[in-house]
Design a protein around this motif. Structure first.
Motif, PDB file in Angstrom:
ATOM      1  N   TYR A  35      -4.841  -9.431  -4.123  1.00  6.61           N
ATOM      2  CA  TYR A  35      -5.341  -9.106  -2.953  1.00  6.61           C
ATOM      3  C   TYR A  35      -6.080  -7.676  -2.689  1.00  6.61           C
ATOM      4  O   TYR A  35      -7.205  -7.590  -2.060  1.00  6.61           O
ATOM      5  CB  TYR A  35      -4.235  -9.637  -1.683  1.00  6.61           C
ATOM      6  CG  TYR A  35      -4.541  -9.157  -0.487  1.00  6.61           C
ATOM      7  CD1 TYR A  35      -5.535 -10.012   0.291  1.00  6.61           C
ATOM      8  CD2 TYR A  35      -4.234  -7.896   0.156  1.00  6.61           C
ATOM      9  CE1 TYR A  35      -5.999  -9.631   1.570  1.00  6.61           C
ATOM     10  CE2 TYR A  35      -4.837  -7.705   1.464  1.00  6.61           C
ATOM     11  CZ  TYR A  35      -5.486  -8.564   2.259  1.00  6.61           C
ATOM     12  OH  TYR A  35      -5.755  -8.138   3.495  1.00  6.61           O
ATOM     13  N   SER A  36      -5.262  -6.710  -3.250  1.00 11.00           N
ATOM     14  CA  SER A  36      -5.693  -5.401  -2.746  1.00 11.00           C
ATOM     15  C   SER A  36      -6.954  -5.181  -3.688  1.00 11.00           C
ATOM     16  O   SER A  36      -7.886  -4.473  -3.309  1.00 11.00           O
ATOM     17  CB  SER A  36      -4.647  -4.310  -3.532  1.00 11.00           C
ATOM     18  OG  SER A  36      -4.499  -4.309  -4.945  1.00 11.00           O
ATOM     19  N   LEU A  39      -9.670  -6.731  -1.569  1.00  9.33           N
ATOM     20  CA  LEU A  39      -9.885  -6.100  -0.375  1.00  9.33           C
ATOM     21  C   LEU A  39     -10.735  -4.670  -0.596  1.00  9.33           C
ATOM     22  O   LEU A  39     -11.513  -4.185   0.188  1.00  9.33           O
ATOM     23  CB  LEU A  39      -8.426  -5.868   0.379  1.00  9.33           C
ATOM     24  CG  LEU A  39      -8.588  -5.151   1.675  1.00  9.33           C
ATOM     25  CD1 LEU A  39      -9.281  -5.874   2.699  1.00  9.33           C
ATOM     26  CD2 LEU A  39      -7.312  -4.814   2.098  1.00  9.33           C
ATOM     27  N   LYS A  43     -13.449  -5.075   1.704  1.00 14.94           N
ATOM     28  CA  LYS A  43     -13.290  -4.361   2.883  1.00 14.94           C
ATOM     29  C   LYS A  43     -13.188  -5.548   4.060  1.00 14.94           C
ATOM     30  O   LYS A  43     -13.625  -4.884   5.160  1.00 14.94           O
ATOM     31  CB  LYS A  43     -14.492  -3.334   3.183  1.00 14.94           C
ATOM     32  CG  LYS A  43     -14.530  -2.257   2.075  1.00 14.94           C
ATOM     33  CD  LYS A  43     -15.582  -1.281   2.137  1.00 14.94           C
ATOM     34  CE  LYS A  43     -15.645  -0.213   1.310  1.00 14.94           C
ATOM     35  NZ  LYS A  43     -15.525  -0.143   0.011  1.00 14.94           N
ATOM     36  N   SER A  45     -10.438  -8.632   5.344  1.00 14.13           N
ATOM     37  CA  SER A  45      -9.173  -9.230   4.762  1.00 14.13           C
ATOM     38  C   SER A  45      -9.077 -10.494   4.701  1.00 14.13           C
ATOM     39  O   SER A  45      -8.718 -11.254   3.800  1.00 14.13           O
ATOM     40  CB  SER A  45      -7.892  -8.789   5.800  1.00 14.13           C
ATOM     41  OG  SER A  45      -8.309  -9.127   7.201  1.00 14.13           O
ATOM     42  N   ALA A  48     -10.988 -11.412   1.247  1.00 11.00           N
ATOM     43  CA  ALA A  48     -10.082 -10.982   0.466  1.00 11.00           C
ATOM     44  C   ALA A  48      -9.107 -12.197   0.274  1.00 11.00           C
ATOM     45  O   ALA A  48      -8.694 -12.639  -0.880  1.00 11.00           O
ATOM     46  CB  ALA A  48      -9.262  -9.763   0.483  1.00 11.00           C
TER      47      ALA A  48
END
Length: 178
Positions: A35-36, A39, A43, A45, A48
């Motif tokens: 996820y990070s 993201l 940019k 959520s 992502a």
């Protein structure tokens, strides 16, 4: 090969045989990292989260897509997440140029994600401690005060301060080993 890689291999074998619990553990272990990365690229959520879902559905359907001899499972997932996120960017704005997301070579994203998950567990566990234990641990570990200095500052007996810190550390250890 370290114990984490062996565990990953066992999880993948269990996923191959259709073990949903193994998939849940696998998701719990790697979804924050995936996820990070998504993201950072997107940019957004929502997008992502879609990338994370797509990747883990792909692993569920074809766990053999990961070839263990070519690197770590975490590294493979980071590359897949980056590629899927870039594909999503291209679908979003096909005429806009895409800046490639480069991974710094000095950072191990798998370790950073693990550290992030660990820090979140510690934060939650700290908030669940009694207020006196929280304060004693914070004074000792974040302000660098000795047990005597904490007792002097709080007005509590030295034995009480030591007991609070000991009980807090035992509670934190339980959370981290669970």
């Amino acid at each position: 090969m370290n114990a984490g890689q062996i565990e990953d291999g066992v999880l993948l074998d269990r996923i191959t045989s259709g073990d949903q619990d193994a998939m849940a553990r696998f998701f719990e272990r790697y979804s924050p990292m995936v996820y990070s990365v998504a993201l950072r690229v997107l940019k957004d959520s929502g997008e992502a989260e879609d990338v994370v879902q797509e990747i883990f559905v792909r692993v569920w359907k074809n766990p053999a897509a990961f070839v263990s001899g070519k690197g770590s499972l975490g590294g493979w997932l980071v590359v897949v997440a980056r590629n899927r996120a870039i594909d999503t960017l291209r679908r979003r704005r096909p005429s806009d140029p895409i800046e490639l997301f480069s991974l710094p070579s000095s950072t191990n994203l798998a370790s950073e994600a693990e550290r992030s998950v660990l820090m979140q567990k510690i934060r939650v566990a700290m908030h669940e401690l009694p207020v006196e234990q929280q304060k004693s641990v914070e004074l000792a570990y974040f302000e660098g005060l000795s047990h005597s200095e904490i007792a002097q500052q709080t007005g509590d007996p030295l034995g009480t301060v030591k007991t609070r810190i000991r009980l807090a550390l035992l509670s934190l250890r339980k959370v981290l080993t669970a």
